[in-house]
Design an enzyme around this catalytic site. Structure first.
Site, PDB file in Angstrom:
ATOM      1  N   HIS A  16       0.858  -1.195   0.000  1.00 35.00           N
ATOM      2  CA  HIS A  16       0.000   0.000   0.000  1.00 35.00           C
ATOM      3  C   HIS A  16       0.887   1.235   0.000  1.00 35.00           C
ATOM      4  O   HIS A  16       1.689   1.414   0.918  1.00 35.00           O
ATOM      5  CB  HIS A  16      -0.903   0.004   1.240  1.00 35.00           C
ATOM      6  CG  HIS A  16      -1.855  -1.152   1.257  1.00 35.00           C
ATOM      7  ND1 HIS A  16      -3.130  -1.086   0.735  1.00 35.00           N
ATOM      8  CD2 HIS A  16      -1.697  -2.430   1.692  1.00 35.00           C
ATOM      9  CE1 HIS A  16      -3.720  -2.267   0.862  1.00 35.00           C
ATOM     10  NE2 HIS A  16      -2.870  -3.108   1.449  1.00 35.00           N
ATOM     11  N   ARG A  18      -0.551   4.382  -0.645  1.00 37.78           N
ATOM     12  CA  ARG A  18      -1.404   5.524  -0.273  1.00 37.78           C
ATOM     13  C   ARG A  18      -1.410   6.616  -1.338  1.00 37.78           C
ATOM     14  O   ARG A  18      -1.014   6.394  -2.461  1.00 37.78           O
ATOM     15  CB  ARG A  18      -0.990   6.094   1.096  1.00 37.78           C
ATOM     16  CG  ARG A  18      -0.839   5.056   2.207  1.00 37.78           C
ATOM     17  CD  ARG A  18      -2.059   4.202   2.409  1.00 37.78           C
ATOM     18  NE  ARG A  18      -1.942   3.372   3.606  1.00 37.78           N
ATOM     19  CZ  ARG A  18      -2.691   2.297   3.836  1.00 37.78           C
ATOM     20  NH1 ARG A  18      -3.604   1.908   2.971  1.00 37.78           N
ATOM     21  NH2 ARG A  18      -2.539   1.610   4.941  1.00 37.78           N
ATOM     22  N   LYS A  96      -8.438  -6.231  -7.595  1.00 38.93           N
ATOM     23  CA  LYS A  96      -8.457  -6.524  -6.154  1.00 38.93           C
ATOM     24  C   LYS A  96      -9.880  -6.536  -5.624  1.00 38.93           C
ATOM     25  O   LYS A  96     -10.621  -5.551  -5.760  1.00 38.93           O
ATOM     26  CB  LYS A  96      -7.622  -5.472  -5.412  1.00 38.93           C
ATOM     27  CG  LYS A  96      -7.569  -5.651  -3.896  1.00 38.93           C
ATOM     28  CD  LYS A  96      -6.769  -6.893  -3.502  1.00 38.93           C
ATOM     29  CE  LYS A  96      -6.858  -7.191  -2.010  1.00 38.93           C
ATOM     30  NZ  LYS A  96      -6.049  -6.314  -1.189  1.00 38.93           N
ATOM     31  N   HIS A 133      -8.903 -10.234  -1.052  1.00 38.57           N
ATOM     32  CA  HIS A 133      -8.862 -10.086   0.405  1.00 38.57           C
ATOM     33  C   HIS A 133      -9.882 -11.104   0.903  1.00 38.57           C
ATOM     34  O   HIS A 133     -11.080 -10.860   0.857  1.00 38.57           O
ATOM     35  CB  HIS A 133      -9.219  -8.665   0.846  1.00 38.57           C
ATOM     36  CG  HIS A 133      -9.090  -8.507   2.333  1.00 38.57           C
ATOM     37  ND1 HIS A 133      -8.139  -7.714   2.923  1.00 38.57           N
ATOM     38  CD2 HIS A 133      -9.771  -9.093   3.352  1.00 38.57           C
ATOM     39  CE1 HIS A 133      -8.232  -7.822   4.240  1.00 38.57           C
ATOM     40  NE2 HIS A 133      -9.225  -8.645   4.522  1.00 38.57           N
ATOM     41  N   HIS A 168      -2.301 -12.293   1.699  1.00 38.82           N
ATOM     42  CA  HIS A 168      -1.942 -12.387   3.125  1.00 38.82           C
ATOM     43  C   HIS A 168      -2.568 -13.592   3.842  1.00 38.82           C
ATOM     44  O   HIS A 168      -3.318 -13.447   4.798  1.00 38.82           O
ATOM     45  CB  HIS A 168      -2.277 -11.092   3.885  1.00 38.82           C
ATOM     46  CG  HIS A 168      -3.539 -10.389   3.426  1.00 38.82           C
ATOM     47  ND1 HIS A 168      -4.783 -10.958   3.469  1.00 38.82           N
ATOM     48  CD2 HIS A 168      -3.726  -9.149   2.920  1.00 38.82           C
ATOM     49  CE1 HIS A 168      -5.668 -10.094   3.004  1.00 38.82           C
ATOM     50  NE2 HIS A 168      -5.066  -8.993   2.672  1.00 38.82           N
ATOM     51  N   ASP A 241       1.992  -6.721   2.200  1.00 40.68           N
ATOM     52  CA  ASP A 241       0.840  -5.981   2.730  1.00 40.68           C
ATOM     53  C   ASP A 241       1.314  -4.860   3.649  1.00 40.68           C
ATOM     54  O   ASP A 241       0.649  -4.542   4.639  1.00 40.68           O
ATOM     55  CB  ASP A 241      -0.145  -6.904   3.469  1.00 40.68           C
ATOM     56  CG  ASP A 241      -1.513  -6.242   3.645  1.00 40.68           C
ATOM     57  OD1 ASP A 241      -1.783  -5.241   2.959  1.00 40.68           O
ATOM     58  OD2 ASP A 241      -2.303  -6.727   4.478  1.00 40.68           O
ATOM     59  N   HIS A 245      -0.004   3.634   8.278  1.00 42.57           N
ATOM     60  CA  HIS A 245      -0.958   4.665   8.717  1.00 42.57           C
ATOM     61  C   HIS A 245      -0.156   5.551   9.658  1.00 42.57           C
ATOM     62  O   HIS A 245       0.733   5.054  10.365  1.00 42.57           O
ATOM     63  CB  HIS A 245      -2.113   4.046   9.507  1.00 42.57           C
ATOM     64  CG  HIS A 245      -3.016   3.165   8.690  1.00 42.57           C
ATOM     65  ND1 HIS A 245      -4.029   3.661   7.905  1.00 42.57           N
ATOM     66  CD2 HIS A 245      -3.049   1.823   8.541  1.00 42.57           C
ATOM     67  CE1 HIS A 245      -4.649   2.652   7.307  1.00 42.57           C
ATOM     68  NE2 HIS A 245      -4.077   1.519   7.675  1.00 42.57           N
ATOM     69  N   ALA A 257      -6.343  -0.465  10.784  1.00 42.15           N
ATOM     70  CA  ALA A 257      -5.658  -1.753  10.624  1.00 42.15           C
ATOM     71  C   ALA A 257      -4.563  -1.608   9.582  1.00 42.15           C
ATOM     72  O   ALA A 257      -4.783  -1.039   8.520  1.00 42.15           O
ATOM     73  CB  ALA A 257      -6.657  -2.817  10.176  1.00 42.15           C
TER      74      ALA A 257
END
Ligand code: DOR
Ligand code: ZN
Length: 332
Positions: A16, A18, A96, A133, A168, A241, A245, A257
């Protein structure tokens, strides 16, 4: 004793990066560790069109010009074949799927996977990858992945030529399921699911930094994930993964999360593979099986790591990295 290790430049098949101000730092940090990444689409706004994919890739490359960027798009609705073809032309290699509400930015997720079967049919036809996911939103939190496996088995039967990645993987049952399905079904393994259990999140005190989805599960589940990573089975490859944050967004009421593992992923993997006497299997895990599965060339560049202790900073890029403050043994 081993003091130096040469590895192929690693791929991360699930990261990720962002958007907005954070993107540049996260992209640069990823490029320090990886040669190639598959960027997830749960940005705000999401990557859901060729235009968005093109723009996102441009922004990532502006920060990290040497990073080889592969993209995903978010399966939040049905798409036309033309839309998928346009995305494919712009570097999109996977779709995804997020079930509704299971993780960060999945409020636009899908309630019934069958609702998007028309698009999945096209994904199979265009030989894109379906990236899942795999959590059943209404199940008990530690059983969400196990409860999702029925959908995976059904997809595998109904779309026999579709390449699917269960992202994951975190439970013993999912590892077994993947191993038993045909060769076009694979799974990514994160660094954190190799080393954490639920005890590292809530066992002694609340450690928000280790909170992620799917949750780190039981010791038995972690052991199954470890055995998959150390098996040399080409169905299992690295997708960190890494999901940064800001510290403020993690350590608050309703904390987000996600674990920021990109800066430490490879050093931790070397340590874990070394512990198990499986270092010979690490090159394929970080830079072989994933590329083969995605039908792209393997990396040819090499990177050298040296055994020198270093302390992981308490924060990096405004986020708390995995194993913050702890000492790791290997570095680039
Ligand atoms: O812990 C997670 N964080 N799991 C996901 O699936 C998404 C990710 C995020 O985007 O923060
Ligand atoms: Zn993710």
């Amino acid at each position: 004793m081993l003091q130096k290790l040469t590895l192929p430049l690693p791929d991360d098949f699930h990261i990720h990066l962002r958007q907005g101000n954070d993107l540049a730092n996260y992209a640069k940090r990823a490029a320090e560790q990886f040669g190639r990444v598959l960027a997830m689409p749960n940005t705000e706004p999401p990557i859901d069109s060729a235009e968005a994919a093109k723009q996102y890739k441009k922004e990532i490359l502006a920060a990290a010009p040497n990073l080889d960027v592969l993209l995903t798009f978010k399966l939040s609705k049905n798409y036309t074949e033309q839309e998928l073809l346009e995305m494919q032309k712009n570097g999109v290699v996977a779709a995804k799927y997020y079930p509704f509400g299971v993780t960060t930015n999945s409020q636009d997720g899908v309630s019934q996977i069958e609702d998007i079967y028309p698009t999945i049919t096209l994904i199979e036809k265009l030989d894109l990858v379906l990236s899942l996911h795999g959590e059943e939103p209404d199940a008990f939190c530690l059983d969400r992945e196990r409860e999702f496996l029925k959908h995976l088995e059904k997809l595998s039967k109904e779309f026999p030529n579709l390449r699917i990645v269960l992202e994951h993987v975190s439970t013993a049952e999912a590892v077994k399921c993947i191993a038993g399905l045909p060769q076009n079904i694979a799974a990514t393994i994160t660094v954190h699911h190799l080393i954490l259990t639920l005890d590292d999140v809530i066992g002694a005190s609340l450690k928000q930094q280790n909170f992620c989805k799917p949750l780190p599960n039981s010791p038995r589940d972690r052991e199954a994930v470890r055995q998959a990573a150390f098996s040399g089975n080409k169905k299992f490859f690295l997708g960190t993964d890494s999901a940064p944050h800001s510290l403020e967004k993690k350590e608050c009421l309703g904390g987000a999360a996600g674990i920021y593992s990109a800066p430490v992923a490879i050093p931790i993997l070397i340590e874990e593979f070394e512990k198990e006497n499986k270092l010979d299997l690490l090159p394929n895990f970080i830079a072989g099986f994933g590329a083969d599965f995605y039908k792209i060339p393997r990396q040819t560049e090499a990177v050298e790591y040296i055994k020198t202790e270093w302390q992981v900073p308490k924060t990096m890029d405004g986020a708390v990295p995995l194993r913050a403050g702890e000492t790791l043994k290997w570095q680039k």
